[in-house]
Scaffold this motif. Structure first.
Motif, mmCIF file in Angstrom:
data_model
loop_
_atom_site.group_PDB
_atom_site.id
_atom_site.type_symbol
_atom_site.label_atom_id
_atom_site.label_comp_id
_atom_site.label_asym_id
_atom_site.label_seq_id
_atom_site.Cartn_x
_atom_site.Cartn_y
_atom_site.Cartn_z
ATOM 1 N N VAL A 33 0.851 -1.186 0.000
ATOM 2 C CA VAL A 33 0.000 0.000 0.000
ATOM 3 C C VAL A 33 0.889 1.238 0.000
ATOM 4 C CG1 VAL A 33 -1.802 1.246 1.245
ATOM 5 C CG2 VAL A 33 -1.715 -1.235 1.369
ATOM 6 N N ASN A 34 0.596 2.172 -0.879
ATOM 7 C CA ASN A 34 1.340 3.431 -0.929
ATOM 8 C C ASN A 34 0.732 4.411 0.066
ATOM 9 O OD1 ASN A 34 3.198 2.637 -2.933
ATOM 10 N ND2 ASN A 34 1.651 2.972 -4.488
ATOM 11 N N SER A 38 1.194 3.939 9.741
ATOM 12 C CA SER A 38 0.348 4.487 10.811
ATOM 13 C C SER A 38 -1.075 4.741 10.312
ATOM 14 C CB SER A 38 0.945 5.781 11.372
ATOM 15 O OG SER A 38 1.088 6.747 10.339
ATOM 16 N N GLU A 39 -1.222 5.207 9.073
ATOM 17 C CA GLU A 39 -2.558 5.449 8.513
ATOM 18 C C GLU A 39 -3.273 4.134 8.196
ATOM 19 O OE1 GLU A 39 -2.598 8.215 5.235
ATOM 20 O OE2 GLU A 39 -1.303 9.615 6.317
ATOM 21 N N VAL A 40 -2.530 3.175 7.681
ATOM 22 C CA VAL A 40 -3.121 1.865 7.379
ATOM 23 C C VAL A 40 -3.589 1.218 8.678
ATOM 24 C CG1 VAL A 40 -2.718 -0.409 6.366
ATOM 25 C CG2 VAL A 40 -1.655 1.602 5.334
ATOM 26 N N TRP A 41 -2.748 1.282 9.711
ATOM 27 C CA TRP A 41 -3.106 0.686 10.994
ATOM 28 C C TRP A 41 -4.338 1.367 11.580
ATOM 29 C CZ3 TRP A 41 -3.274 -3.419 13.589
ATOM 30 C CH2 TRP A 41 -3.484 -3.426 14.967
ATOM 31 N N GLU A 42 -4.398 2.683 11.478
ATOM 32 C CA GLU A 42 -5.540 3.417 12.030
ATOM 33 C C GLU A 42 -6.852 2.942 11.401
ATOM 34 O OE1 GLU A 42 -7.391 5.537 14.719
ATOM 35 O OE2 GLU A 42 -5.223 5.308 14.668
ATOM 36 N N GLN A 130 8.661 5.353 4.639
ATOM 37 C CA GLN A 130 7.868 6.407 5.264
ATOM 38 C C GLN A 130 6.460 6.499 4.676
ATOM 39 O OE1 GLN A 130 9.833 10.182 5.303
ATOM 40 N NE2 GLN A 130 8.079 11.251 6.164
ATOM 41 N N ASN A 131 6.318 6.247 3.374
ATOM 42 C CA ASN A 131 5.019 6.370 2.706
ATOM 43 C C ASN A 131 4.556 5.077 2.058
ATOM 44 O OD1 ASN A 131 4.508 9.168 3.229
ATOM 45 N ND2 ASN A 131 6.183 9.622 1.810
ATOM 46 N N ARG A 172 -5.885 6.680 -2.375
ATOM 47 C CA ARG A 172 -6.629 7.816 -2.922
ATOM 48 C C ARG A 172 -6.617 8.997 -1.937
ATOM 49 N NH1 ARG A 172 -10.688 5.024 -4.519
ATOM 50 N NH2 ARG A 172 -11.862 5.144 -2.593
ATOM 51 N N ASN A 173 -6.657 8.699 -0.653
ATOM 52 C CA ASN A 173 -6.721 9.746 0.369
ATOM 53 C C ASN A 173 -5.381 10.108 0.964
ATOM 54 O OD1 ASN A 173 -9.564 10.116 0.256
ATOM 55 N ND2 ASN A 173 -9.799 8.177 1.335
ATOM 56 N N ASN A 174 -4.320 9.554 0.444
ATOM 57 C CA ASN A 174 -2.975 9.829 0.976
ATOM 58 C C ASN A 174 -2.350 11.011 0.259
ATOM 59 O OD1 ASN A 174 -0.585 9.665 2.353
ATOM 60 N ND2 ASN A 174 0.158 7.914 1.215
#
Length: 174
Positions: A33-34, A38-42, A130-131, A172-174
């Motif tokens: 996932v690009n 931390s965002e994926v985990w959330e 990082q991303n 899409r939201n990153n």
């Protein structure tokens, strides 16, 4: 005498656990996932993914009901699949924010309805950069002896559709 009993007890437990481990089967897959881990985990750690799936995959999921809990350990969720005759109920048993690991135990439905005695899903979010991160899932299941000739397996296509949706949403939201 107590030492001998303890040794015999330990050997019996080790044999029992060894037999159960050998009978367990595993299906593992990874999705890159690009988006930051931390965002994926959330999204994945509590009810975020379930809510996203309920909103966006109406052709796959009819409803998601929280039967107990708030998204933490002990939460029980029932997912009813389209056309509404099939459902899967699971209980969140581990949510480890440090390791970004979530484990859910199947309670009913899926292969538990036709020959499995145990069904667990382990979701792990691995930081790649990082991303960029990896969503890794492992489905562990045990087939009842009387069903081993039929070799029932968990349905992973819908799980993969859910993870693919989360991947697209995050990118899409990153």
């Amino acid at each position: 005498m107590l030492k001998q009993f303890s040794l015999v007890f330990f050997v019996l437990i080790a044999c029992y656990v060894g037999v159960n481990v050998r009978e367990s089967k595993h299906i593992t897959k990874e999705f890159e996932v690009n988006a930051p881990a931390s965002e994926v985990w959330e999204l994945c750690r509590s009810l975020g993914l379930k809510n996203l799936v309920a909103r966006k995959l109406k052709n796959v999921v009819q409803s998601v009901q929280v039967l107990k809990g708030d998204g933490g350990v002990g939460t029980v969720v029932k997912t009813t699949l389209v056309p509404g005759i099939s459902s899967y109920t699971e209980k969140f048993t581990v949510i480890d924010d440090q390791k970004r690991v979530k484990v859910a135990q199947g309670l009913e439905g899926d292969c538990l309805a036709f020959g499995c005695s145990v069904l667990n899903l382990r979701l792990e979010i691995i930081e790649k950069s990082q991303n960029s991160s990896i969503i890794k899932y492992t489905v562990s299941y045990t087939v009842k002896k009387e069903f081993q000739a039929k070799d029932p397996k968990p349905t992973i296509q819908k799980l993969e559709a859910m993870i693919q949706l989360s991947k697209e949403y995050l990118e899409r939201n990153n």
